[in-house]
Design a protein around this motif. Structure first.
Motif, PDB file in Angstrom:
ATOM      1  N   THR A 184       0.824  -1.225   0.000  1.00 26.88           N
ATOM      2  CA  THR A 184       0.000   0.000   0.000  1.00 26.88           C
ATOM      3  C   THR A 184       0.850   1.264   0.000  1.00 26.88           C
ATOM      4  O   THR A 184       0.310   2.362   0.113  1.00 26.88           O
ATOM      5  N   THR A 188      -0.381   5.499  -4.803  1.00 26.44           N
ATOM      6  CA  THR A 188      -1.726   5.349  -4.243  1.00 26.44           C
ATOM      7  C   THR A 188      -1.772   4.016  -3.516  1.00 26.44           C
ATOM      8  O   THR A 188      -0.867   3.188  -3.659  1.00 26.44           O
ATOM      9  N   SER A 190      -3.509   1.475  -4.102  1.00 25.60           N
ATOM     10  CA  SER A 190      -3.694   0.312  -4.973  1.00 25.60           C
ATOM     11  C   SER A 190      -2.681   0.229  -6.111  1.00 25.60           C
ATOM     12  O   SER A 190      -2.707  -0.725  -6.890  1.00 25.60           O
ATOM     13  N   GLU A 191      -1.784   1.216  -6.217  1.00 23.04           N
ATOM     14  CA  GLU A 191      -0.888   1.257  -7.379  1.00 23.04           C
ATOM     15  C   GLU A 191      -0.046  -0.012  -7.519  1.00 23.04           C
ATOM     16  O   GLU A 191       0.022  -0.616  -8.596  1.00 23.04           O
ATOM     17  N   TYR A 193      -0.520  -2.969  -6.218  1.00 26.71           N
ATOM     18  CA  TYR A 193      -1.342  -4.159  -6.464  1.00 26.71           C
ATOM     19  C   TYR A 193      -1.764  -4.224  -7.932  1.00 26.71           C
ATOM     20  O   TYR A 193      -1.782  -5.297  -8.540  1.00 26.71           O
ATOM     21  N   LYS A 194      -2.097  -3.052  -8.504  1.00 23.64           N
ATOM     22  CA  LYS A 194      -2.487  -3.018  -9.918  1.00 23.64           C
ATOM     23  C   LYS A 194      -1.326  -3.448 -10.811  1.00 23.64           C
ATOM     24  O   LYS A 194      -1.512  -4.144 -11.809  1.00 23.64           O
TER      25      LYS A 194
END
Length: 734
Positions: A184, A188, A190-191, A193-194
Motif C-alpha cells: 500500500t 496510491t 492500490s498502485e 497491487y495493480k
C-alpha cells in the motif's frame, strides 16, 4: 511520468497463486495447531486435507518459479550487490520508518533493470532461497514421516522437523502480512497491487536517475547519537527486535495451546533469548566500534562515549536505553522464570531428547508415579541439587547433540539424591505396617494356556522403635536398623558383602557371600564403594519399569484383553515379542505375520473361527511391544532388571540366597515365608489349596524339589527366556 513493464504474465500468475496458497496454509495450519479438533476454525479433517493439498501445490508452484527464473534470468533481481549493501539498506529502512510519512521521494525508483530496492532484495533472497525450501522440505517430511531422519542433532527426527516447520511458517506468515502492508506504500494505495495484476507500473522520470543510486544518505536530523548509525548496530537491533517479536508470539501460542510442542519452550525461553542478548551485544559493540572510528577520523585520542544530558540526542538515547533496559529486565525476569519452569517440566525431561528419553518417558506415563513430576524424584527441593542437576544436564545436552550417549543408558543413576530426601517425603517407613494380600494369575505355555492362580500375603512390615513393629520386608528400612552393602558390579546385581548395624545397641554383623572370590584376603571391600541401603536398592525402577512379556501377557489373558482360548497364544505371544520383532517401525507387521502364520499353518480352523480374536490379540501384543521394547536405545526388561521380587531377576536373592554367612555362622535367611505367605493355590489341575498358616509352593511344571536348589530367575530370567518357549512351540507345531 511514464509506464514501464516490470512483471511478465508467468511471474504474476506465480505471485497470485502463491498468495492464495499461503492464505489457505495459514488458515488450515492455525486450525490444525491451535484449535479444538472437534470445533476448530475449519473442521480438523478438512484442515488436514486443505493443508496437504495446498502444500503440494505450493511445492509445485515454487518449482515452477525456480525453473522459470533460471530460464529468464529473473533470479538476478534477487541477488543484492554486497558493496555498500548496509548503507543502502539503512537508506531504505529509514524511508519506510520515517521518510514515507514526511513526503520524501522513494530513494530507489523501480526500473526494468532494478525491480527491487535493497531491502526487498535481501528479504526476497532469504525468503525464496532459504525459508521457502525449508518449509517445503519439512512439510514433505511431516507428510511422510518415514522419510524423516531417525535423529536430528541427537533428537528424534520428526519433532525437530515439526518445530522448524512451525517457526518457518510463522516467519513466512509475518513476511506476508508485512508484504501486504508495504503493497500500500505506492503513489496510491492500490498502485502496486495493480502493477502485479497488469504488469505495468508508473515511474517518475524526473526522479528516475536521482534516486536509483543515491551517492550519499539523506542528511536529516537524527534522533540518536551518530555512533548508533552503523551496520553492526543496525544488524544487532534487527536481530533483537525480530527475536523479541517471535518470543512474544510463541509465548501467546503457549499460553493458549493445551498441548504445546515440546520444543516450543526451548525455542521460546532458551534459544530466542540468546539471540536477543546477542543482538544487544552487537548494538553495543557496533556503537563502540563506530565511536572509535569517528575519533580516529578526527585524530582524537581514544575515549569512551560521553553522555551529555544537555544534548537532545543524548537525552533521547538515555530515555530509549533506560526504558529498553527496564523492559529487558522485566522480560528477562519473566523469561528466566519460564526457562526455569520449563526445564523442570515433565515435557522437557521426557520429550525434548525424544529418542534418548522416549523409553523412560513412555514407562513413566504408565507408572503409579505418572502424576509426580520428574524433578520431584530426580532433583527434589533446594538450590544445591538443582544446580547439580543443571550442570549434569549440560553435559547430557552435548552428549545428545553429538550422539555420544551410551545405549542403553546405564543405571542406576550415580549420585542420585538419597531417597530419604525424595521418596520418604511421601512414603514414610515409620508408618509401613501389616500385610498386603495380592493375587497372581499365571498361564502356562501349553496349548490350552492353562491357568494357575495363587494368592499370598505380602509382609510389608516397617515401623519404628516406638511402635516395635520391625519385621517384614521393610525391616531393611526400619528406623532402628542401618544396612550397608558393597556392590561388586555397577548395576548392583551382585552383592557379596552386607553389614547390619543396630542403631539401638550398636551391634554389627557382617555377612559375606561364600561363593564370591574377593581380591583381598581379608574379604574387606573398599570403603569408598560402600553404600547405605535405601528405598532405591529394591525399588530401583519405581517409575520406569519395562515389563517382562510373560508377566504382561498373563495380565492381558486374565483381564480378557487377549482371548485365552486361542491355542498357544501365551507361548507364541512371548516368543514373537522376544525374538521376531525387528524394530518399532515394523513391529505391527512382524507380530501380525508371525501370529497369523502360526495359526494358518497349524490351526487353520481357529484362524477362520476366531479371526476377530486373533486380530485383537495382534493389536494387544503390539501395544505390549510399543510399551516395553525400544531397540534403538536397547531398552527392555532384560537390560533394566527390577529388584522387587525374584522371579525375573536376582532381586531379593542378591542377599537372601542362603550363601551370605557371618563369621559366627549366622545366615541371611532365604526362607520364602519371611516375606510372603501363600494362602491359596489353584494349579492347572483345578484342585484348590487353602491355608491360613501358609502353603508350600506347587510349581506347575512339577519341579518343586528343584526349587530348593536354584533361584526362580534361573529359568524365568533373561538368559533362559528363549530356551523355555522355543522348544514348546516346536513340539506343538509337530
Amino acid at each position: 511520468m511514464k509506464k514501464i513493464f516490470l512483471y511478465p504474465f508467468w511471474l504474476r500468475f506465480w505471485h497470485w497463486t502463491n498468495a492464495l496458497l499461503f492464505l489457505l496454509l495459514i488458515a488450515s495450519g492455525l486450525s490444525i495447531h491451535y484449535s479444538d479438533p472437534k470445533s476448530g476454525l475449519i473442521p480438523f479433517r478438512i484442515s488436514i486435507l486443505i493443508h496437504n493439498i495446498s502444500g503440494i501445490l505450493l511445492s509445485l508452484n515454487y518449482l515452477f518459479f525456480f525453473i522459470k527464473s533460471l530460464i529468464t534470468k529473473n533470479y538476478k533481481h534477487y541477488i543484492p550487490k554486497l558493496k555498500g549493501l548496509f548503507d543502502r539498506i539503512y537508506i531504505q529502512l529509514r524511508y519506510y520508518l520515517l521518510g514515507i510519512f514526511i513526503g520524501e521521494p522513494h530513494p530507489f525508483e523501480t526500473s526494468p533493470e532494478q525491480k527491487f530496492n535493497p531491502l526487498q532484495q535481501i528479504t526476497y533472497f532469504f525468503i525464496m532461497g532459504f525459508f521457502m525450501p525449508l518449509i517445503i522440505v519439512t512439510g514433505w517430511l511431516l507428510m511422510f514421516p518415514e522419510l524423516a531422519p531417525d535423529e536430528f542433532l541427537g533428537l528424534g527426527g520428526v519433532w525437530p522437523m515439526a518445530l522448524l516447520h512451525t517457526i518457518t511458517g510463522f516467519i513466512l506468515s509475518l513476511f506476508m502480512f508485512v508484504h501486504i502492508y508495504l503493497g500500500t506504500t505506492g503513489q496510491t494505495l492500490s498502485e502496486l497491487y495493480k502493477s502485479m495484476i497488469t504488469g505495468w507500473k508508473l515511474a517518475f522520470e524526473e526522479h528516475h536517475q536521482v534516486y536509483i543510486k543515491p551517492t550519499k544518505p539523506y542528511k536529516k536530523k537524527k534522533l540518536l547519537p551518530l555512533v548508533f548509525y552503523n551496520p553492526t548496530t543496525l544488524a544487532g537491533a534487527l536481530i533483537s527486535i525480530f527475536s523479541f517479536v517471535i518470543i512474544v508470539f510463541l509465548t501467546i501460542v503457549e499460553l493458549f495451546s493445551e498441548n504445546p510442542n515440546p520444543y516450543l519452550g526451548i525455542v521460546t525461553f532458551i534459544v530466542l533469548p540468546t539471540f536477543v542478548i546477542f543482538g544487544l551485544i552487537l548494538v553495543i559493540f557496533g556503537a563502540l566500534k563506530e565511536n572509535r572510528r569517528i575519533l580516529s577520523a578526527k585524530g582524537a585520542k581514544r575515549q569512551l562515549p560521553v553522555i551529555d544530558l544537555n544534548n537532545p540526542k543524548h537525552q533521547v538515547a538515555t530515555i530509549v536505553f533506560s526504558v529498553s533496559g527496564l523492559l529487558l529486565l522485566i522480560f528477562s525476569s519473566f523469561g528466566t522464570y519460564k526457562a526455569y519452569e520449563y526445564t523442570d517440566s515433565d515435557q522437557f525431561c521426557g520429550e525434548v531428547c525424544h529418542k534418548v528419553m522416549e523409553p523412560e518417558y513412555v514407562a513413566y506415563k504408565d507408572s503409579p508415579h505418572s502424576r509426580v513430576g520428574c524433578v520431584k524424584c530426580h532433583i527434589g527441593p533446594g538450590a544445591d541439587w538443582f544446580v547439580r542437576s543443571k550442570l549434569s544436564g549440560t553435559y547430557q545436552v552435548f552428549a545428545t547433540i553429538l550422539n555420544k550417549y551410551p545405549k542403553p543408558i546405564p543405571t542406576p543413576v550415580e549420585n542420585l539424591r538419597p531417597s530419604q530426601e525424595t521418596c520418604e517425603q511421601c512414603h514414610w517407613p515409620k508408618h509401613f505396617y501389616s500385610e498386603k494380600r495380592k493375587r497372581y494369575d499365571f498361564f502356562t505355555s501349553d496349548e490350552k494356556n492353562s491357568e494357575y492362580q495363587i494368592s499370598m500375603l505380602i509382609k510389608v512390615g516397617g515401623g519404628s522403635p516406638e511402635t516395635g513393629n520391625n519385621d517384614g520386608i521393610h525391616w531393611h528400612m526400619y528406623l532402628a536398623n542401618e544396612i550397608t552393602y558393597w556392590p561388586a558390579d555397577r548395576t548392583r546385581q551382585k552383592i557379596p558383602w552386607v553389614k547390619s548395624r543396630s542403631l539401638i545397641t550398636g551391634e554389627e554383623t557382617v555377612y559375606i557371600d561364600t561363593s564370591f572370590k574377593f581380591e583381598s584376603k581379608t574379604k574387606t571391600p573398599p570403603k569408598d564403594e560402600l553404600r547405605r541401603f535405601d528405598c532405591i536398592d529394591c525399588h530401583n525402577r519405581p517409575s520406569h519399569v519395562f515389563k517382562q512379556p510373560n508377566q504382561t501377557i498373563n495380565f492381558f489373558l486374565s483381564s480378557g484383553k487377549i482371548d485365552k482360548t486361542l491355542p498357544y497364544i501365551k507361548s507364541i505371544g512371548v516368543q514373537v515379542l522376544e525374538n521376531y520383532v525387528r524394530s518399532r517401525n515394523t513391529a505391527f507387521e512382524n507380530i501380525k505375520n508371525y501370529i497369523y502364520g502360526f495359526y494358518k499353518e497349524y490351526y487353520p480352523d481357529v484362524l477362520v473361527q476366531k479371526e476377530k480374536e486373533i486380530e485383537k490379540a495382534v493389536h494387544e501384543l503390539y501395544n505390549i511391544y510399543m510399551r516395553n521394547y525400544f531397540p534403538d536405545m536397547k531398552a527392555n526388561w532384560k537390560n533394566y532388571p527390577v529388584n522387587i521380587g525374584h522371579l525375573y531377576s536376582p532381586g531379593c536373592f542378591r542377599c537372601h540366597d542362603g550363601k551370605h554367612v557371618s563369621p559366627t555362622g549366622k545366615v541371611i535367611t532365604n526362607d520364602c515365608n519371611a516375606c510372603h505367605i501363600i494362602n491359596y493355590q489353584k494349579p492347572p489341575s483345578g484342585e484348590e489349596f487353602v491355608s491360613s498358616t501358609g502353603l508350600n509352593f506347587i510349581h506347575p511344571g512339577g519341579i518343586d524339589k528343584l526349587l530348593q536348589k536354584q533361584e526362580c530367575y534361573t529359568c524365568h530370567g533373561p538368559q533362559a527366556q528363549q530356551k523355555i518357549f522355543m522348544p514348546r512351540i516346536a513340539t506343538a507345531s509337530k
